[in-house]
Design an enzyme around this catalytic site. Sequence first.
Site, PDB file in Angstrom:
ATOM      1  N   HIS A  63       0.824  -1.211   0.000  1.00 55.28           N
ATOM      2  CA  HIS A  63       0.000   0.000   0.000  1.00 55.28           C
ATOM      3  C   HIS A  63       0.858   1.262   0.000  1.00 55.28           C
ATOM      4  O   HIS A  63       0.520   2.245  -0.651  1.00 55.28           O
ATOM      5  CB  HIS A  63      -0.915  -0.008   1.231  1.00 55.28           C
ATOM      6  N   HIS A 133     -10.026   2.842  -1.469  1.00 56.22           N
ATOM      7  CA  HIS A 133     -10.256   2.372  -0.107  1.00 56.22           C
ATOM      8  C   HIS A 133     -11.104   1.107  -0.200  1.00 56.22           C
ATOM      9  O   HIS A 133     -12.234   1.053   0.279  1.00 56.22           O
ATOM     10  CB  HIS A 133     -10.935   3.452   0.737  1.00 56.22           C
ATOM     11  N   ARG A 154      -7.207  15.060   2.180  1.00 58.10           N
ATOM     12  CA  ARG A 154      -5.974  15.441   2.897  1.00 58.10           C
ATOM     13  C   ARG A 154      -4.750  15.336   1.999  1.00 58.10           C
ATOM     14  O   ARG A 154      -3.767  16.050   2.198  1.00 58.10           O
ATOM     15  CB  ARG A 154      -5.801  14.586   4.154  1.00 58.10           C
ATOM     16  N   ASP A 155      -4.787  14.428   1.015  1.00 62.78           N
ATOM     17  CA  ASP A 155      -3.689  14.370   0.045  1.00 62.78           C
ATOM     18  C   ASP A 155      -3.547  15.708  -0.665  1.00 62.78           C
ATOM     19  O   ASP A 155      -2.431  16.209  -0.863  1.00 62.78           O
ATOM     20  CB  ASP A 155      -3.938  13.262  -0.988  1.00 62.78           C
ATOM     21  N   GLN A 289     -10.946   2.986   9.609  1.00 60.87           N
ATOM     22  CA  GLN A 289     -10.908   4.238  10.356  1.00 60.87           C
ATOM     23  C   GLN A 289     -12.314   4.799  10.567  1.00 60.87           C
ATOM     24  O   GLN A 289     -13.262   4.395   9.900  1.00 60.87           O
ATOM     25  CB  GLN A 289     -10.050   5.271   9.612  1.00 60.87           C
ATOM     26  N   ASP A 317      -0.018  14.679   4.674  1.00 59.19           N
ATOM     27  CA  ASP A 317      -1.195  14.151   5.346  1.00 59.19           C
ATOM     28  C   ASP A 317      -0.815  12.962   6.215  1.00 59.19           C
ATOM     29  O   ASP A 317       0.206  12.314   6.006  1.00 59.19           O
ATOM     30  CB  ASP A 317      -2.257  13.738   4.338  1.00 59.19           C
ATOM     31  N   GLN A 361      -8.236   9.427  11.630  1.00 60.08           N
ATOM     32  CA  GLN A 361      -8.367  10.397  10.546  1.00 60.08           C
ATOM     33  C   GLN A 361      -8.215  11.851  10.992  1.00 60.08           C
ATOM     34  O   GLN A 361      -8.055  12.151  12.170  1.00 60.08           O
ATOM     35  CB  GLN A 361      -9.727  10.197   9.887  1.00 60.08           C
ATOM     36  N   GLY A 584      -0.755   9.007  -9.402  1.00 64.87           N
ATOM     37  CA  GLY A 584      -1.420   7.721  -9.568  1.00 64.87           C
ATOM     38  C   GLY A 584      -1.357   6.904  -8.295  1.00 64.87           C
ATOM     39  O   GLY A 584      -0.789   7.325  -7.285  1.00 64.87           O
ATOM     40  N   SER A 587      -3.701  -0.568  -6.206  1.00 63.14           N
ATOM     41  CA  SER A 587      -4.217  -1.388  -5.115  1.00 63.14           C
ATOM     42  C   SER A 587      -4.272  -2.826  -5.600  1.00 63.14           C
ATOM     43  O   SER A 587      -5.071  -3.156  -6.486  1.00 63.14           O
ATOM     44  CB  SER A 587      -5.611  -0.910  -4.693  1.00 63.14           C
TER      45      SER A 587
END
EC number: 6.3.5.3
Length: 797
Positions: A63, A133, A154-155, A289, A317, A361, A584, A587
């Site tokens: 990840h 996610h 947040r990114d 989360q 983040d 978070q 990019g 996953s």
Amino acid sequence: MSATYRHIPVRDLSSDQLLELSKTMKLSLSREDMEVVQQIFRGMDREPTDVELEVIAQTWSEHCKHRIFSADVHHVADGKEENISSLFKTYIKNPSEEIMDRKPGFVLSAFVDNAGFITLDDDLAICLKAETHNHPSAIEPYAGSNTGLGGVIRDILGAGKGAKPIANLDVFCFGAPDTPPEAIKAQDVIHPLGIMRGVVHGVRDYGNRMGIPTVNGAIQFDPTYIYNPLVFCGTAGVIPREDIDKEMRPGLKIIAIGGRTGKDGLKGATFSSAALGESSHEEDHTAVQIGNPIEEKKTLDFILEARERGLIVFLTDCGAGGFSSAAGEMLSVTGGELFLERAPLKEPGLISWQIFLSESQERMVLAVEEKDLPELQTLADTFQTELTVLGHSDDTGVLRVWHNGELVCSLDNSKLHDAPIKKLESVFTSGLAKTGLDLPADTLAEDLKAVMADFAIVSREPIIREYDHEVQGNTLLKPLAGASADAPQDGSVIDIDGSDKAMAMACAILPEWGKTDPYAMGTGTVDECVRQLILVGANPDKIGLLDNFCMGNPEAPQELGRIVECVKGIARAALDFNAPYISGKDSFYNYFETEDGPINIPVTFLCSGIGVVDDKTHVKGSSLRRNDSLLYLIGNTEDEMGGSVYSRIKGIKDAKVPQTDCVKNFALYKAYYEALCAGLVLSAHDISEGGLAVAAAEMAYSGKGGIELDLSAIPTAGGWKSPAVPLFSESTGRILCEVDPDLAAEFETTMAGYPCARIGKATEAHSIVAADNGKTVLTSSVAELKALWKNGLTPYY
């Protein structure tokens, strides 16, 4: 005071014992990884702490480290062997950098930050990031998708010295909502209907409460997504160009801002780097989360104000891996010390690794000057969010973490961030690609109804209406338009405060194609995204792309082979469209272990992108404007029925998937853009899923009139046997364009030399009529088709 950490003996363990330790602790590290870990601590002549093992596992996780895309791959395609050192560098980074060299000054940042930036104008830059996610959403659909969107917001907030989030996109892949419960081949799997409702509500609640419009997206359905739904969340942002660059240095204070740290999100990064199974819902729920968008909104306001005042040196983040990832990466070039007892907690009693690895978070980590701490604290008080000084940066090159006076982690960054290179095998064998099929010509009207009512085509309006797509007041082109505000659009356009330019957003995803021809899926998906951006008004020379990949087990050679072929396709497409990848994510391990064996999702590639709209008058939309206009088809239609909705409904196997000549298509799109800029286009619609018949019907859903089509006038290089091909083929590179009859001659002159022909007209009769060589082969009521399309998801949502 009770101990908050422990030492884990590894130096004397056998290889099998090391692997068992990884499984017991859910580290998701391979045997080879654990052997490298063992050598690290033999070299340090001590045993690791549990904190250090968790930090290494998080840092080396698929990840966070993207080790599949960085692996050495021995690839065999149709018997031809090759060795690839890093799919990412070979097919994404290197081609993109080649394009950046061709277009100096366009890409301002890529591959080094939370998101990549492209130039909007002399003062501002725009960015886009999309992430998945998936595993959390499979276990807790609402919380998983809720925090998926919160994380990607947040990114953007952590890109540069703080970009302002201005628009969201979401793309979902589900099992069909009408799946019979008895068809699900595993216990403790949430029904697709529950997944869909929970995911949509989760994304809705986070985006709406943050005050960020959700304006673009897609939904795909496939039986394999029952076990591993895919939840892509994306956010676009804007930033002053002077605030993009940031650099860490010793002597800075490391602060955390926002939410408190708790036991939610434990081992999220390693959990997302392994397969799901029937026990996952019970065993891994702590990896999910808990979101609080109001807390994130306060954090966002704090960050943007601190940036405006010049108080931020560096920030990122706090997502996967928590403080371990955020502070660990921030200190990777310098070194530093952190003190866990300073972290505000949601509840007492967290031990060291839980505080450091928790993915709770709404937290951001900043590096700031000590002299600015009082002003930052005043800002935190103003926005009612919590600020904590966690530690400081130094020049040691070592990450040291303390807890209540105990050194619980001391790792040399050179070893921590140097994960072992995986060595993988991949295989791909091309299937049959049939053309010239005898398709029925006497059931075309019924076939169109079946296609229009298919879950792949039906309106997403019930879901779109859950989102606020006008908050912030800058949405120029909305997801739905037309007289009744329910006709689909090809993308969206966002006005940018302080600029005379706007930002276009679009996305494309074609997982059905990848089942037989993943290379064609790669080129076709990029082609569709670029085409849609240009259709909504973007300058063809000002486009930045994102690559997002999902697949099943990458250690299965046949599965990995499909990714390799797809990545080759997207590299070729980027070079031909002169559009670089600026960001990019991938996953992997999206497969589910059942008693009958693993169920892998299809190799799934999402291409999303942003483009610069130089003139807002170029934004036309996809809805028919008049009932007396002419219709032109730009681009060739070929006998390429593979991967189409029509073929799936008809049970057609092994048909040829559409092939994409990106060089020819790009020249075609530039000619179209010239016509657009000259004011020769009333509206235009992308021809994609469902083919020409669906595109024509969707244009007519505007309520202005109907459409007559002459199939014999359609441009083609190879022709076809049945009129089902021009109606339902999903050949790439095609645009259905509405033109004022008074401007037709000028339009034709502009498009001269390209495959472009007048194939029909708009009519007062609200029907879709298609003729082939003078014979009417299809007549359908727009109202009847629209009812099937508009109400397809209504019973389920």
